[in-house]
Design a protein around this motif. Structure first.
Motif: not given
Lengths: 186, 791
Positions: B709, A83-84, B44, B705-706, A86-87, A113-116, B701-703, A118-120, A89, B129
């Motif tokens: 990082d 969900g929010a 995503d 984003a906070s 990310g994913f 990984v992707g989405g949040k 993927q955006l790495l 990956a970002q966090l 695989k 969701e």
């Protein structure tokens, strides 16, 4: 992100092979697995709760087994959507070799990984994935070899704090940090 | 003695009282009765086909008002680009569609594909969701080089490839080639201008409203230019005429360029407010900001500098790839071209300058203007290659620059702009004095005693500000005029409201603009207020960016105030029974020249609104004037910067020990605010040079984003104030605007990155690491350490 490792399991290859194809075994082995259904032929559906860095999520996904060479090797491919969050695989190429005292299980894992996530979580993802793979195969070893008298390596429940942290001190730290982590990521 | 009021004084910023006491009125402070909240679902994956979006479960969830997908926007326009760049073969740039919500495909992480409007934000998030989106991930293009390879995955299926345009500009190829063939020395440098995220303190917010009573739409938004948003969104996206669309940008907590652009969320909230018949509010989270605010920079460049046997610059040639991201943001196309190529002559009289820019689509967040916009990229290339040339030729970098300076003005560059005035030797002199060149050897020795390497970096820059002459930018492809406007409304009792098109979001206009009007009228600044940020209150305005507010909008305000003075003199002449040509205005008193007869400002303003004794046959009652001002040229602020760094050779850690700037901004209205602007700009430039980097992995993927990082500069990353000296005493006034001002908002961010990198390279060379000719930004400890140890 890729990793490779192998371990020796005190069971003959055919027992190891059967265990890999058993959803009940997989459920006990996948860290944080809440549900696992399906079959080796049609693929498995799984629900996994995990915490990666500051991101905690319920992943719903599928695991497909392919390239099966009876008793020797197969490929597991999985994808989970959180969900929010990310994913994630990935896939694992697993080979079994009969050795003295049992079976050598070798794996090559490739994950992304992707989405949040990956970002966090990108800075911690390598360590996280290695730990997940380690836990999976440790759990698997325990299930196949039978119960051990070692709480540390028991099948992971996926409950908050149980999987990612390895000591009581880390658990406490984790609880304390949650407040500001949550603020940062919300 | 410094002045205590009017032009040249430094009164404290009056707006800070409300900002510092929590009394500001930001967009997120606006809550309208009945308002609903929107949560966007964002991709995503970096690239994917939308197979299906199942909203049926989510629609049944508590509080859900309406769920939107791309299909709801099929009859609606896309987000437009405001500047058409022409390819070198004459073809217009490629302009792919940019729908409000993704249709068919998602093209970057963060691309919104659905939106849930609900009674509360929590309900909207919860319902989101339950939306099941089947998005099939496709291969993504992230690297610009790979994106241009034949057969590369296309970001937009309807285009031939990922090339937006191939722009060639400046001196013709034959002449440029001849310069390079005749050169005694050619220095070549390949470099990256790192991708940045602007990160204003206040994230973006939009609140849309629709009145069924009169059919009027209102958008409250975090914008640097509400009229531009009204124009773009009204005309190109939603088809709302100006008189039915009000755009309000109240207090805005920093913009740095990223709040210039028209964003999908603004159009969404305006559209949804009518569709739901409720006000609709969106407040960006910080995570969303990282993947939806337009990013900045992201150029990859090869630059060549040709010198003759006497070290005169005879040619500059650049080949740049500029990342556009997945869609064209509002001014994206103009940044690497007209805001970048036109500055490639720098402060130097190089006769041949040719610029080639290929703009590239990739599966990343759109890239657009960020503080300096194109000019930092130009300065970085040019000043890094000059520094490298000085090292290769073993000449003093200051002397090499000085010998090539433009010294006669006006100066027509080979890249379309004409510098009206400047004195580059004066700012260089000032910089040398401030950094204390003679004392450097001793400071270096002291650092070495502590095991550190000390480097001195110097840098010159020029920028084109005061954007911009409308007829010129029109020829260059701008789809708007870039004048500005002001209305001076004098009230009956003499107080004044000045409605200005420039928007203040940290610049201090509310303090500075009254200083100018007060000086002209000779009245107290406290009698004057600035009104900005609301299309229903101000006459018109193109907003704030490109260091233009005082040079363009300030000039409009001066013109309007001149009209006020002319009319007030007619009223005063009537009251004093004298010809208005004999009336003088001084210190708020109108007097008849050569007599002791006078009337006060307040008497005249009252007469304008109570016209009992008034020349009604000649002039109308009232005292309100509007002026539009279109600049005759850009302004050209310039400066010389220097920086001293210490490098720890064991860890690669760079510490900035001293930073000085000598800027020529022309005339200065409020020195304190100018210094604050430069301090802030340099801090952002230091951030780019040492810390900030927006990173993607190969899958798009955006790495980063906070703030865990993405490293923003903090107080301890910049030098202590006594070693952080900004000077603007060199002043060659702009020749073509009434205030003689040039603009100071971007200078620090333009001049500082190459200064820092030049200093780091100098430090490494002093430590015997002569093989290091360049380190890409951000110059992190790991990059420095790797460079040192890569023998």
């Amino acid at each position: 992100m890729q990793m490779t490792d192998s371990r020796t399991i005190a069971a003959p290859p055919n027992e190891v092979w059967d265990a890999i194809l058993d959803p009940e075994v997989l459920k006990q082995c996948v860290p944080g697995c809440k549900e696992m259904s399906g079959s080796a032929e049609d693929g498995f559906e799984a629900t996994v709760v995990q915490k990666v860095g500051p991101v905690k999520a319920t992943f719903k996904g599928t695991v497909v087994l392919s390239d099966r060479i009876e008793g020797q090797s197969l490929t597991l491919t999985g994808e989970g959507k959180g969900g929010a969050a990310g994913f994630a695989k990935g896939g694992a190429d697993v080979t079994l070799t009969e050795v003295e005292g049992g079976t050598q299980l070798h794996y090559d894992v490739d994950a992304k990984v992707g989405g949040k996530l990956a970002q966090l979580g990108s800075r911690v993802i390598d360590g996280f994935a290695k730990k997940m793979a380690d836990q999976f195969f440790t759990n698997f070893q325990n299930v196949v070899e039978g119960p051990q008298n070692d709480d540390e390596t028991g099948p992971d429940t996926g409950e908050e704090g149980a999987a990612p942290e390895t000591s009581a001190a880390a658990q406490e730290g984790g609880e304390q940090k949650k407040g500001w982590f949550k603020k940062l990521v919300s | 003695m410094p002045k205590d009021h009017g032009i040249g004084a430094s009164p404290k910023r009056r707006e800070d009282v409300r900002f510092l006491t929590g009394a500001g009125n930001y967009t997120d402070d606006i809550n309208i009765h009945g308002q609903a909240y929107v949560h966007f679902l964002r991709s995503d994956v970096a690239h994917g086909t939308i197979k299906s979006i199942d909203t049926s479960e989510a629609e049944k969830m508590p509080g859900v008002v309406k769920i939107f997908t791309g299909a709801d926007f099929e009859g609606v326009g896309g987000i437009p680009c405001g500047w058409q760049v022409t390819d070198k073969d004459g073809a217009p740039m490629k302009e792919p569609a940019h729908p409000v919500l993704a249709q068919g495909k998602v093209r970057h992480v963060g691309d919104p594909y659905a939106a849930v409007v609900a009674d509360s934000l929590e309900q909207a998030r919860t319902a989101a969701e339950a939306i099941v989106a089947d998005i099939e991930e496709l291969p993504a293009v992230v690297d610009m080089g790979k994106a241009l390879e034949p057969g590369a995955t296309k970001v937009h299926d309807d285009l031939d490839d990922n090339l937006c345009y191939d722009w060639l500009f400046g001196t013709d190829t034959e002449t440029t080639q001849a310069a390079f063939e005749s050169a005694a020395h050619v220095t070549t440098l390949e470099l990256v201008n790192n991708r940045l995220v602007a990160n204003p303190m206040e994230p973006r917010v939009a609140v849309g409203e629709f009145s069924r009573a009169n059919g009027e739409h209102t958008l409250h938004t975090t914008s640097q230019n509400p009229h531009v948003i009204r124009l773009l969104m009204g005309a190109f996206v939603l088809g709302i005429p100006e008189h039915k669309l009000r755009v309000v940008a109240p207090d805005v907590g920093g913009g740095f360029g990223t709040k210039i652009f028209h964003y999908a969320e603004e159009a969404f909230c305006t559209f949804a407010a009518k569709a739901c018949n409720r006000p609709v509010k969106w407040t960006s989270t910080r995570s969303e900001a990282f993947m939806s605010d337009a990013h900045g920079r992201d150029h990859v460049t090869k630059i060549e500098l040709a010198l003759d046997k006497d070290n005169n610059f005879i040619g500059v040639r650049t080949d740049t790839k500029a990342n556009m991201g997945a869609y064209l943001s509002t001014f994206a196309s103009s940044v690497p071209t007209w805001l970048h190529g036109t500055l490639m002559a720098g402060n130097y009289k190089t006769p041949a300058v040719q610029v080639n820019v290929k703009a590239v689509f990739t599966n990343t967040v759109p890239v657009d203007a960020y503080r300096g916009a194109g000019r930092p990229e130009a300065t970085f290339q040019l000043e890094r290659v000059i520094d490298k040339a000085a090292r290769e030729l073993n000449v003093d970098p200051i002397r090499l620059r000085r010998q090539n300076f433009v010294t006669e003005f006006p100066y027509e560059t080979p890249v379309a702009v004409a510098y009206d005035t400047g004195d580059y030797h004066a700012t260089m002199d000032k910089m040398e004095e401030l950094i204390d060149i003679p004392g450097f050897a001793a400071r270096r020795a002291a650092s070495e005693k502590n095991g550190k390497l000390r480097g001195l970096g110097i840098n010159c820059f020029i920028e084109a500000c005061g954007i911009a002459p409308s007829n010129l930018v029109g020829q260059l492809g701008a789809r708007a005029g870039l004048y500005d406007a002001a209305t001076v409304r004098v009230n009956a009792t003499g107080s004044i409201s000045v409605m200005v098109g420039a928007h203040s979001h940290g610049q201090g206009h509310e303090t500075v603009f009254p200083q100018v009007v007060a000086e002209m009228l000779g009245i107290d600044e406290s009698m004057i207020d600035i009104v900005h940020g609301d299309t229903s209150k101000i006459p018109f305005g193109m907003g704030t960016y490109g260091s233009r507010s005082l040079a363009v909008c300030g000039s409009a305000m001066v013109r309007a105030t001149e009209k006020i003075i002319n009319k007030a003199k007619k009223i005063a002449g009537h009251m004093l029974e004298a010809s208005d040509s004999d009336i003088e205005l001084k210190d708020g008193q109108f007097s008849v020249a050569g007599t002791d007869k006078s009337v006060a400002w307040g008497d005249v303003t009252l007469a304008a609104y109570v016209p009992h004794n008034y020349p009604l046959e000649d002039i109308e009652p009232g005292l309100e004037e509007t002026a539009f001002y279109d600049p005759a040229n850009f302004t050209y602020p310039a400066g010389a910067y220097a920086c001293e760094v210490e490098v720890d050779p064991d860890t690669g850690k760079v510490t900035i020990e001293k930073f000085v700037s000598a800027d020529d901004f022309g005339n200065v209205v409020n020195p304190m605010i100018v210094e604050g602007q430069v301090h802030g700009g340099i801090a952002q430039g230091i951030g780019q040079a040492l810390l900030e980097n927006c990173a993607y992995d190969e899958n798009g993927q955006l790495l980063s984003a906070s703030y865990m990082d993405y490293a923003m500069p903090r107080a301890d990353d910049i030098p202590h104030m006594e070693s952080y000296v900004v000077d603007h005493s060199c002043q060659t006034p702009c020749t073509h605007n009434p205030l003689g001002v040039k603009g100071c908002g971007e200078a620090g961010a333009i001049g500082s990155p190459p200064t820092v990198v030049n200093a780091v390279i100098d430090a490494l060379h002093s430590g015997g690491h002569a093989h290091v000719s360049h380190i890409d930004m951000p110059v992190t400890p790991s990059r420095v350490w790797a460079a040192i140890n890569d023998q």
